[in-house]
Scaffold this motif. Structure first.
Motif, short mmCIF file in Angstrom:
data_model
loop_
_atom_site.label_atom_id
_atom_site.label_comp_id
_atom_site.label_asym_id
_atom_site.label_seq_id
_atom_site.Cartn_x
_atom_site.Cartn_y
_atom_site.Cartn_z
N ASN A 3 0.78 -1.17 0.08
CA ASN A 3 0.01 -0.05 -0.02
C ASN A 3 0.75 1.24 0.04
O ASN A 3 0.33 2.43 -0.10
N THR A 4 2.28 1.28 -0.05
CA THR A 4 3.14 2.20 -0.05
C THR A 4 4.21 2.05 -0.57
O THR A 4 4.99 0.87 -0.78
N ARG A 95 -3.64 5.67 -5.83
CA ARG A 95 -3.72 4.35 -5.30
C ARG A 95 -2.82 3.94 -4.33
O ARG A 95 -3.09 2.92 -3.61
N TYR A 96 -1.59 4.50 -4.04
CA TYR A 96 -0.74 4.34 -3.10
C TYR A 96 -0.25 5.46 -2.15
O TYR A 96 -0.49 6.44 -2.75
N ARG A 97 0.23 5.06 -1.10
CA ARG A 97 0.95 6.29 -0.28
C ARG A 97 2.35 6.34 -0.84
O ARG A 97 2.95 5.36 -0.85
N ARG A 160 4.34 -4.16 3.84
CA ARG A 160 3.21 -3.66 2.87
C ARG A 160 3.84 -2.45 2.10
O ARG A 160 3.30 -1.73 1.50
#
Length: 202
Positions: A3-4, A95-97, A160
């Motif tokens: 997610n990052t 969509r992502y950090r 992640r």
């Protein structure tokens, strides 16, 4: 699931012309980097010395060169920033950090911003939750602490988080800390191939 993503800058987004810079310094009488200059570069990228102190470190080896000539040769490493990479980054940012983590100095960043213009660099910076320059942090890759600082500050899960860098010693350290990594091969791979290379879901 990732997610990052933490990205390097040079040769990931902006192309670097390292050989061109070496050639420009040769014209000024400097036959390649040496231990003294590398040590001063390390200090400069950590923000431990000023721009003038860094430029003066060259004058010991090429005393007939001017400050302007040295600065120009130093900045000649900064190449182009292909628009398709910015567009790809803008897609990712929804969509992502995203974070930027780069070993760099104030001279190069000023040159980059001047070269691409305010509209472009503003769009670029806007993609990231935070931009981290080594000279502002007082540390540089591959020091483990530079990664740990970002992980702690933003409460990131290493399981992640993906780190993308063109230098293997940097990705090796990140991997040892539990991050997923992509050691991008300059000239063979492009950051826009991220999903193809790492099979991340869009």
């Amino acid at each position: 699931m990732i997610n990052t993503i933490i990205f390097d800058f040079g040769d990931v987004f902006i192309n670097l012309r390292k050989e061109h810079s070496i050639e420009e310094f040769k014209k000024l009488g400097l036959d390649g980097p040496n231990e003294d200059l590398l040590a001063h570069n390390d200090l400069f990228e950590k923000g431990k010395i000023t721009e003038l102190q860094f430029i003066n470190s060259f004058l010991k080896h090429i005393p007939n060169a001017s400050i302007e000539q040295i600065t120009k040769a130093w900045n000649s490493v900064i190449g182009d920033f292909p628009l398709h990479r910015l567009e790809f980054l803008q897609l990712l940012s929804s969509r992502y950090r995203l974070f930027l983590l780069t070993n760099t100095d104030s001279i190069h960043i000023n040159r980059f911003e001047h070269k691409v213009g305010m509209s472009f660099y503003s769009d670029f910076y806007r993609c990231f939750e935070k931009v981290y320059y080594s000279y502002e942090m007082g540390m540089r890759k591959p020091d483990a602490e530079i990664f740990n600082t970002i992980i702690r500050k933003h409460d990131l899960s290493t399981k992640r988080t993906l780190f993308v860098d063109d230098k293997k010693n940097n990705t090796d350290i990140a991997e040892s800390l539990g991050l997923h990594v992509w050691n991008l091969q300059v000239g063979k791979e492009d950051v826009v191939d991220l999903f193809e290379q790492k099979h991340l879901p869009l």
